[in-house]
Design a protein around this motif. Structure first.
Motif, short mmCIF file in Angstrom:
data_model
loop_
_atom_site.label_atom_id
_atom_site.label_comp_id
_atom_site.label_asym_id
_atom_site.label_seq_id
_atom_site.Cartn_x
_atom_site.Cartn_y
_atom_site.Cartn_z
N GLN A 18 11.23 -7.11 -4.33
CA GLN A 18 11.19 -5.65 -4.26
C GLN A 18 10.05 -5.09 -5.10
OE1 GLN A 18 15.11 -4.48 -5.46
NE2 GLN A 18 15.99 -4.69 -3.40
N ALA A 19 9.88 -5.69 -6.29
CA ALA A 19 8.80 -5.23 -7.17
C ALA A 19 7.44 -5.51 -6.53
CB ALA A 19 8.90 -5.91 -8.53
N ASP A 20 7.29 -6.69 -5.89
CA ASP A 20 6.03 -7.01 -5.20
C ASP A 20 5.77 -6.03 -4.06
OD1 ASP A 20 5.26 -9.10 -6.81
OD2 ASP A 20 6.16 -10.66 -5.52
N ALA A 21 6.80 -5.71 -3.30
CA ALA A 21 6.64 -4.75 -2.19
C ALA A 21 6.25 -3.38 -2.72
CB ALA A 21 7.93 -4.68 -1.38
N GLU A 22 6.91 -2.96 -3.81
CA GLU A 22 6.59 -1.66 -4.41
C GLU A 22 5.16 -1.66 -4.94
OE1 GLU A 22 7.33 2.25 -5.69
OE2 GLU A 22 8.50 0.96 -4.39
N LEU A 23 4.74 -2.78 -5.56
CA LEU A 23 3.39 -2.90 -6.09
C LEU A 23 2.34 -2.83 -4.97
CD1 LEU A 23 1.61 -3.41 -8.58
CD2 LEU A 23 1.85 -5.86 -8.10
N SER A 24 2.57 -3.52 -3.86
CA SER A 24 1.62 -3.48 -2.74
C SER A 24 1.58 -2.08 -2.11
CB SER A 24 1.95 -4.54 -1.71
OG SER A 24 3.21 -4.28 -1.14
N ARG A 25 2.73 -1.43 -2.02
CA ARG A 25 2.77 -0.07 -1.48
C ARG A 25 1.98 0.89 -2.37
NH1 ARG A 25 5.31 4.57 -2.19
NH2 ARG A 25 6.63 3.80 -3.85
N LEU A 26 2.17 0.77 -3.69
CA LEU A 26 1.45 1.65 -4.61
C LEU A 26 -0.06 1.38 -4.59
CD1 LEU A 26 3.91 1.73 -7.64
CD2 LEU A 26 3.38 3.58 -6.06
N ARG A 27 -0.44 0.09 -4.46
CA ARG A 27 -1.86 -0.24 -4.38
C ARG A 27 -2.48 0.36 -3.11
NH1 ARG A 27 -1.95 -6.54 -6.34
NH2 ARG A 27 -1.87 -6.09 -8.57
N ALA A 28 -1.78 0.25 -1.98
CA ALA A 28 -2.28 0.82 -0.72
C ALA A 28 -2.40 2.34 -0.84
CB ALA A 28 -1.37 0.44 0.43
N GLU A 29 -1.41 2.96 -1.46
CA GLU A 29 -1.45 4.41 -1.64
C GLU A 29 -2.61 4.81 -2.54
OE1 GLU A 29 1.45 7.58 -3.76
OE2 GLU A 29 2.42 6.20 -2.35
N LEU A 30 -2.83 4.03 -3.60
CA LEU A 30 -3.94 4.31 -4.51
C LEU A 30 -5.28 4.15 -3.81
CD1 LEU A 30 -4.67 4.97 -7.46
CD2 LEU A 30 -4.75 2.51 -7.89
N ARG A 31 -5.41 3.11 -2.97
CA ARG A 31 -6.64 2.90 -2.21
C ARG A 31 -6.89 4.06 -1.25
NH1 ARG A 31 -5.25 -2.05 0.26
NH2 ARG A 31 -4.35 -3.06 -1.53
N SER A 32 -5.85 4.48 -0.56
CA SER A 32 -6.04 5.58 0.40
C SER A 32 -6.38 6.88 -0.31
CB SER A 32 -4.79 5.75 1.27
OG SER A 32 -3.72 6.21 0.48
N GLU A 33 -5.76 7.13 -1.46
CA GLU A 33 -6.11 8.34 -2.21
C GLU A 33 -7.53 8.28 -2.72
OE1 GLU A 33 -3.29 9.01 -5.31
OE2 GLU A 33 -1.66 9.44 -3.93
N ALA A 34 -7.96 7.11 -3.20
CA ALA A 34 -9.33 6.96 -3.68
C ALA A 34 -10.32 7.14 -2.53
CB ALA A 34 -9.51 5.59 -4.33
#
Length: 127
Positions: A18-34
């Motif tokens: 779950q933590a890995d999934a949350e981490l990948s989701r947050l990274r994708a969100e951060l990339r899209s925002e950047a």
């Protein structure tokens, strides 16, 4: 003990996934925002320009269709007058006894006919 250890291991593995999934989701969100921050309003302007271009093309197409419709109606009106004049000439020759006079068939004044002729000439020149 072994059973307790297996349960604990499974729950820890589940929380790790779950933590890995949350981490990948947050990274994708951060990339899209950047990415959006990097492009900024240029992307929005490009999208708006593209949509506005589509609107202008559609409006131009619509106006062209309206122009073509008016032109065709004008031509049909001219053909109708020619047909009426031809029928009047046939009637004068004795083919049909009714409507022997051209003025009876054409209900338009001389000024209207001149105006219509001028419009036809201007349309022909513009085309």
């Amino acid at each position: 003990e072994k059973e307790v250890w297996n349960r604990e291991r499974l729950s820890l593995q589940k929380s790790l996934k779950q933590a890995d999934a949350e981490l990948s989701r947050l990274r994708a969100e951060l990339r899209s925002e950047a990415f959006l921050r990097e492009l900024g309003s240029d992307t929005e302007n490009a999208v708006l320009r593209r949509i506005y271009g589509k609107y202008l093309r559609a409006e131009s197409f619509r106006k062209a269709l309206i122009y073509q419709k008016k032109y065709l109606l004008l031509l049909l009106g001219g053909f109708q007058e020619c047909e009426e004049a031809t029928l009047a000439l046939i009637a004068r020759m004795g083919g049909q006894p009714s409507y022997t006079d051209l003025e009876i068939i054409t209900h338009h004044s001389k000024g209207f006919t001149r105006f219509r002729s001028a419009v036809r000439v201007s349309i022909a020149i513009s085309r």
